[in-house]
Design a protein around this motif. Structure first.
Motif, PDB file in Angstrom:
ATOM      1  N   ARG B 281       0.791  -1.176  -0.009  1.00  0.00           N
ATOM      2  CA  ARG B 281      -0.086  -0.200  -0.022  1.00  0.00           C
ATOM      3  C   ARG B 281       0.851   1.217  -0.017  1.00  0.00           C
ATOM      4  O   ARG B 281       0.657   2.296  -0.807  1.00  0.00           O
ATOM      5  CB  ARG B 281      -0.669  -0.078   1.229  1.00  0.00           C
ATOM      6  N   SER B 311     -11.774  -7.872  -5.379  1.00  0.00           N
ATOM      7  CA  SER B 311     -12.348  -6.716  -4.954  1.00  0.00           C
ATOM      8  C   SER B 311     -12.617  -5.738  -6.140  1.00  0.00           C
ATOM      9  O   SER B 311     -11.924  -5.675  -7.185  1.00  0.00           O
ATOM     10  CB  SER B 311     -11.129  -5.941  -4.273  1.00  0.00           C
ATOM     11  N   TYR B 312     -13.678  -5.257  -6.341  1.00  0.00           N
ATOM     12  CA  TYR B 312     -14.242  -4.443  -7.392  1.00  0.00           C
ATOM     13  C   TYR B 312     -13.536  -3.267  -7.398  1.00  0.00           C
ATOM     14  O   TYR B 312     -13.078  -2.932  -8.481  1.00  0.00           O
ATOM     15  CB  TYR B 312     -15.771  -3.988  -7.101  1.00  0.00           C
ATOM     16  N   GLN B 313     -13.152  -2.512  -6.278  1.00  0.00           N
ATOM     17  CA  GLN B 313     -12.633  -1.519  -6.231  1.00  0.00           C
ATOM     18  C   GLN B 313     -11.135  -1.313  -6.888  1.00  0.00           C
ATOM     19  O   GLN B 313     -10.723  -0.577  -7.716  1.00  0.00           O
ATOM     20  CB  GLN B 313     -12.478  -0.971  -4.824  1.00  0.00           C
ATOM     21  N   VAL B 315      -9.800  -3.769  -8.783  1.00  0.00           N
ATOM     22  CA  VAL B 315      -9.614  -4.090 -10.331  1.00  0.00           C
ATOM     23  C   VAL B 315     -10.155  -2.684 -10.982  1.00  0.00           C
ATOM     24  O   VAL B 315      -9.580  -2.469 -12.041  1.00  0.00           O
ATOM     25  CB  VAL B 315     -10.385  -5.124 -10.684  1.00  0.00           C
ATOM     26  N   THR B 316     -11.108  -2.012 -10.468  1.00  0.00           N
ATOM     27  CA  THR B 316     -11.389  -0.919 -11.259  1.00  0.00           C
ATOM     28  C   THR B 316     -10.373   0.139 -11.198  1.00  0.00           C
ATOM     29  O   THR B 316     -10.158   0.742 -12.346  1.00  0.00           O
ATOM     30  CB  THR B 316     -12.767  -0.200 -10.428  1.00  0.00           C
ATOM     31  N   ARG B 317      -9.644   0.271 -10.261  1.00  0.00           N
ATOM     32  CA  ARG B 317      -8.378   1.033 -10.107  1.00  0.00           C
ATOM     33  C   ARG B 317      -7.600   0.721 -11.292  1.00  0.00           C
ATOM     34  O   ARG B 317      -6.732   1.440 -11.891  1.00  0.00           O
ATOM     35  CB  ARG B 317      -7.678   0.998  -8.688  1.00  0.00           C
ATOM     36  N   TYR B 319      -7.928  -0.792 -13.972  1.00  0.00           N
ATOM     37  CA  TYR B 319      -8.296  -0.500 -15.305  1.00  0.00           C
ATOM     38  C   TYR B 319      -8.065   0.997 -15.508  1.00  0.00           C
ATOM     39  O   TYR B 319      -7.500   1.215 -16.676  1.00  0.00           O
ATOM     40  CB  TYR B 319      -9.883  -0.571 -15.480  1.00  0.00           C
ATOM     41  N   SER B 320      -8.004   1.962 -14.653  1.00  0.00           N
ATOM     42  CA  SER B 320      -7.544   3.131 -14.891  1.00  0.00           C
ATOM     43  C   SER B 320      -6.300   3.488 -15.187  1.00  0.00           C
ATOM     44  O   SER B 320      -5.894   4.364 -15.892  1.00  0.00           O
ATOM     45  CB  SER B 320      -8.229   4.160 -13.753  1.00  0.00           C
ATOM     46  N   ARG B 322      -4.212   1.132 -16.100  1.00  0.00           N
ATOM     47  CA  ARG B 322      -3.858   0.394 -17.355  1.00  0.00           C
ATOM     48  C   ARG B 322      -3.935   1.383 -18.858  1.00  0.00           C
ATOM     49  O   ARG B 322      -3.248   1.162 -19.492  1.00  0.00           O
ATOM     50  CB  ARG B 322      -4.916  -0.727 -17.845  1.00  0.00           C
ATOM     51  N   LEU B 338     -10.666 -11.157 -12.990  1.00  0.00           N
ATOM     52  CA  LEU B 338     -11.712 -11.276 -13.852  1.00  0.00           C
ATOM     53  C   LEU B 338     -12.198 -12.766 -14.079  1.00  0.00           C
ATOM     54  O   LEU B 338     -13.339 -13.272 -13.551  1.00  0.00           O
ATOM     55  CB  LEU B 338     -11.771 -10.624 -15.394  1.00  0.00           C
ATOM     56  N   GLN B 341     -12.986 -13.884 -10.465  1.00  0.00           N
ATOM     57  CA  GLN B 341     -14.501 -13.557 -10.293  1.00  0.00           C
ATOM     58  C   GLN B 341     -15.504 -14.356 -10.887  1.00  0.00           C
ATOM     59  O   GLN B 341     -16.703 -14.359 -10.472  1.00  0.00           O
ATOM     60  CB  GLN B 341     -14.606 -12.059 -10.254  1.00  0.00           C
ATOM     61  N   CYS B 342     -15.307 -14.414 -12.210  1.00  0.00           N
ATOM     62  CA  CYS B 342     -16.427 -15.220 -13.138  1.00  0.00           C
ATOM     63  C   CYS B 342     -16.035 -16.636 -12.838  1.00  0.00           C
ATOM     64  O   CYS B 342     -16.620 -17.498 -13.566  1.00  0.00           O
ATOM     65  CB  CYS B 342     -16.102 -14.720 -14.556  1.00  0.00           C
ATOM     66  N   LYS B 343     -15.152 -17.161 -11.883  1.00  0.00           N
ATOM     67  CA  LYS B 343     -14.867 -18.658 -11.861  1.00  0.00           C
ATOM     68  C   LYS B 343     -14.309 -19.273 -13.213  1.00  0.00           C
ATOM     69  O   LYS B 343     -14.822 -20.539 -13.231  1.00  0.00           O
ATOM     70  CB  LYS B 343     -15.838 -19.106 -10.995  1.00  0.00           C
ATOM     71  N   ASN B 344     -13.715 -18.581 -14.014  1.00  0.00           N
ATOM     72  CA  ASN B 344     -13.358 -19.152 -15.177  1.00  0.00           C
ATOM     73  C   ASN B 344     -12.093 -19.813 -14.779  1.00  0.00           C
ATOM     74  O   ASN B 344     -10.987 -19.448 -15.064  1.00  0.00           O
ATOM     75  CB  ASN B 344     -13.178 -18.278 -16.439  1.00  0.00           C
TER      76      ASN B 344
END
Lengths: 404, 470
Positions: B281, B311-313, B315-317, B319-320, B322, B338, B341-344
């Motif tokens: 951190r 964590s949604y947060q 991964v969203t960070r 993306y930004s 990236r 991803l 989270q999608c269990k693929n």
């Protein structure tokens, strides 16, 4: 008003204070009231004049206010913020000592709003070279949050007073301001105790409507970030139906639309046009068709916008629904209850998933079956998917999404 | 045995840093025992020196009322990167890895670590306890030395205490406590010395194989923590701090990889993880603060994604970020999050192999739950008819088991039926839908996975290359 003299100002606020006229006091200590434009209020040493004519604690508050006005006139946002923080802390003590009355709430409301706006200006104007970012929080915002939090504690602790004059009515407005700050500086984890405090109130549904809308909007967004999509749906739907302006409705829809899509409801084109959110329309259309190419293109086209709003990930997660829709079409065309995996792999490839192979198709189909999106089973031995004869692809909206 | 943990490793949370970056138990830290056996002027330490060896003695002392020093420490710690302006900066002047004062004190009191004294060529081989007893630590050994059990002196004869090797002694971690000034420039090391210390730890201590790894770990952990403390006090927040923190994060990943199977009395994975996350951190804050763009950043941004994979947060960070830096490793880690989270599971296990080695090591902690998801899904999707069977080898390859036998053992533990085809001699797995719920709460699934790069690290053991990021 805009050329009010200092004596007239002191006279007015003194009277209002004696009458416990919260609204008027609030106006006179607010930065959005026309009196702040009066050049005659910018005394060099307001202490002397104010101290002589007004009693403590009002005199201190007026002095703080006049000082803040002066600093803002010279665009010294940092100094203004510090003064407004001191003002807030001072008011906090005064407010706490006012037992069994809550007429100070309107003043608190104005004070906090001003405080947050100054903090925002500090962030925008004072340090343009230091990039504000998620992790590295701007101090101004944090300072403001500390003061608001202190006020929040005073309000929340006022539990023995009767409902009609308890300070707890001020909790929601403070929470909303804190939400705004925490979302800006990306400290969402701090929202949880606030939400709990509000939900514990017996009159949690009786706060003023505009406050409720803001509250539900942020709680909904938070729920979305925590992947609690049903909760998000409830909150955002409430906010949408009760919001008053088109602009606010648009903001709410930015989050509500992806959540709804995830839960299996597609938006209509008219609605999207009305709120100028047509980018979701492209996504929805591709989703409906099961067209992976189109879906990817729609995401890519508005990528920056989606990322900024924080909805990109939930849209990416729509991929599973996308595959479901594609497979449904394949099954209808194939007209058989037994569909070879190879056929599905070919369909995925054709629709735009280039680097797919049999193994991953297995995994995708298995996931869809596990989620209840396809009713059937896979035979690894024969490499076929056997779908149920009836209702083989249940409606997405009828499926519980808890497992995801 | 107990004293070993309390005295030498100084486990627990560094309040100074925990405060800035919001550890979950930051409020309670400062009440924990002050494990400052080696800090100058600490009274609990000198008591021990006089023969009060019972560890619980100062354990209780420490746990009592809040220490007066706590307040000052908190005040100091709230000043993160945001408030550096204006305040006068403390600049260390210590030119050695350990301030002379501390070295002399620890020498006098017999508190030097085995790694810090002149090595006796004769005793070096026999000085370490038998490996099986693992958790006998340096303090114990030194006490043995003092009592003459090594056979080279009389009982309690101070002259026979080991001498400090000033080239190898390193400042150890000590919480700040009442009556101590931790801000003296002569006790603080400037960035260049800190970097040298980190390099020494990674190159000379980390690869040591002459003693159990947990002893190496405890030593390095403690000394790196002291380095972090020095950085906080001096407010070192530039690229040097970034390089040092990167190394520390990698060290904690590697330590987890090496010690994860040890008993809790030897290695506590939660504390290790907490320090890892704290450092990460802080690292991310410093990246932003310095607008750091080096390629090493990609790896740690990717790590952040893998740390908070659900964590949604986060991964969203990611993306930004990236969009700003086009980074392959970051993209892979986002796709993995991803997939998770999608269990693929197929996609997830394919992507693991594309990560840099150190991140692959970290991914071990997700392998278990991913396999658990996979078994659950297989029960639901393949477990309908009795005739539905899956080749064992398919599961082995999709879930990156290193052999069919391993898969067999895991599935056996979960009571999944495995049958053998009499003609081809191949094994098949027969899942049952009724077992699906059980799979979700299954324990004991293996987390090791087939990874070529990890294998090569284990074989050639170039650890400094793995961890050092200077």
């Amino acid at each position: 008003m805009s050329n009010m003299t200092i004596n007239s100002y002191i006279h007015q606020i003194g009277n209002a204070w004696e009458d416990c006229d919260g609204d008027r006091v609030a106006e006179l200590l607010s930065l959005q009231d026309p009196h702040v434009l009066s050049s005659r209020l910018s005394e060099d040493e307001p202490q002397d004049v104010v101290g002589d004519s007004l009693e403590s604690p009002l005199s201190e508050m007026v002095i703080f206010h006049l000082k803040v006005v002066k600093e803002l006139n010279t665009q010294s946002f940092n100094k203004a913020l510090n003064l407004q923080c001191q003002f807030g802390q001072f008011f906090c003590k005064v407010f706490q000592s006012q037992k069994d009355e809550n007429w100070g709430l309107t003043l608190m409301e104005k004070l906090v709003e001003d405080l947050r706006k100054i903090a925002l200006s500090v962030q925008q104007f004072d340090e343009p070279d230091e990039r504000s970012s998620e992790e590295h929080a701007p101090t101004g915002m944090e300072k403001a949050a500390d003061v608001i939090m202190a006020l929040f504690r005073v309000c929340a602790a006022d539990t023995r007073t009767q409902e009609h004059n308890t300070k707890r009515w001020g909790m929601m407005i403070l929470v909303n301001h804190l939400f705004k700050i925490y979302f800006r500086i990306n400290r969402l984890q701090l929202c949880k105790p606030l939400i709990r405090a509000i939900e514990q109130q017996s009159f949690k549904d009786q706060f003023p409507r505009e406050q409720m809308v803001t509250y539900k909007y942020y709680v909904g967004r938070k729920a979305m970030f925590d992947s609690e999509f049903h909760e998000a749906d409830d909150c955002l739907t409430y906010a949408f139906y009760h919001a008053s302006t088109l602009e606010n409705k648009k903001k709410i829809l930015t989050y509500l639309t992806p959540v709804k899509m995830f839960l299996g409801f597609l938006p209509t084109d008219e609605a999207l046009k009305k709120y100028d959110l047509i980018e979701f329309g492209h996504v929805a259309e591709a989703l409906k068709d099961g067209n992976i190419f189109k879906f990817k293109a729609a995401l890519e086209k508005s990528e920056a916008k989606f990322i900024k709003a924080g909805v990109y990930l939930i849209l990416e997660k729509l991929h599973m629904t996308l595959y479901r829709n594609l497979f449904k079409k394949v099954c209808l065309i194939y007209k058989n209850h037994q569909v070879p995996i190879n056929v599905l792999t070919a369909a995925l490839k054709w629709a735009g998933h280039e680097d797919i192979d049999t193994d991953e198709t297995h995994c995708i189909v298995a996931n869809l079956i596990c989620d209840g999106q396809i009713r059937g089973y896979i035979s690894h031995q024969h490499q076929v998917v056997v779908v149920a004869k009836q209702n083989s692809f249940p409606k997405v909206s009828s499926i519980e999404h808890e497992l995801r | 045995m107990r004293s070993y943990h309390q005295h030498d490793t100084s486990r627990g949370t560094n309040t100074m840093e925990g405060q800035n970056y919001g550890g979950p138990d930051r409020d309670t830290n400062w009440r924990r025992p002050a494990t400052t056996h080696n800090s100058a002027g600490d009274s609990s330490y000198s008591r021990q020196g006089r023969g009060h060896r019972h560890p619980s003695n100062h354990y209780q002392r420490g746990r009592g009322v809040p220490r007066p020093g706590g307040g000052r420490q908190l005040a100091l710690s709230t000043e993160g990167p945001t408030t550096t302006k204006g305040a006068s900066k403390i600049i260390g002047v210590c030119r050695e890895m350990c301030p002379a004062k501390e070295r002399l004190l620890r020498e006098r009191e017999g508190l030097l670590h085995q790694f810090e004294v002149f090595e006796h060529p004769t005793s070096s081989s026999s000085s370490w306890p038998v490996e099986s007893s693992g958790n006998v630590g340096p303090c114990e050994i030194l006490r043995d030395g003092r009592n003459g059990r090594r056979g080279d002196g009389g009982r309690g004869n101070r002259k026979l205490l080991p001498k400090a090797d000033s080239k190898r002694t390193i400042k150890s971690f000590a919480r700040s406590a009442a009556g101590q000034d931790k801000t003296l420039p002569e006790d603080l090391r400037p960035p260049i010395i800190l970097k040298e210390t980190v390099e020494y730890l990674c190159k000379d201590i980390l690869p040591r194989t002459d003693c159990p790894f947990n002893i190496v770990y405890d030593f390095i952990f403690d000394r790196l923590r002291a380095i972090r403390q020095d950085m906080v006090i001096q407010r070192i927040e530039d690229n040097d701090a970034i390089k040092i923190l990167e190394t520390i994060v990698k060290f904690h990943i590697y330590a987890e990889f090496r010690l994860r199977e040890e008993h809790i009395s030897i290695y506590d994975p939660h504390i290790n993880q907490k320090h890892l996350v704290d450092c990460l951190r802080k690292l991310l804050v410093l990246y932003e603060f310095n607008n750091y763009k080096d390629s090493s950043r990609h790896e740690f941004e990717a790590l952040n994604c893998l740390v908070s994979i659900n964590s949604y947060q986060v991964v969203t960070r990611a993306y930004s970020i990236r969009t700003e830096m086009n980074s392959n490793v970051l993209n892979i880690s986002i796709e993995m999050a991803l997939a998770y989270q999608c269990k693929n599971f197929v996609d997830f296990f394919r992507k693991i192999g594309q990560l840099p080695c150190i991140l692959q090591m970290y991914c071990e902690r997700h392998v278990q739950s991913m396999r658990q998801f996979a078994f659950h899904i297989m029960c639901m999707a393949y477990g309908v008819r009795d005739s539905c069977k899956i080749p064992l080898s398919w599961i082995t390859s999709q879930l990156l088991y290193s052999s069919n036998d391993e898969t067999h053992t895991d599935l056996g533990k979960l009571n999944v039926e495995i049958i053998r085809d009499n003609v081809t001699n191949e094994k098949y797995v027969r899942f049952k839908k009724s077992q699906a719920d059980m799979m979700q709460s299954a324990t004991g699934i293996k987390y090791k996975f087939l990874s070529l790069c990890i294998q090569s690290i284990v074989q050639d053991g170039n650890l400094s290359k793995l961890c050092l990021s200077l």
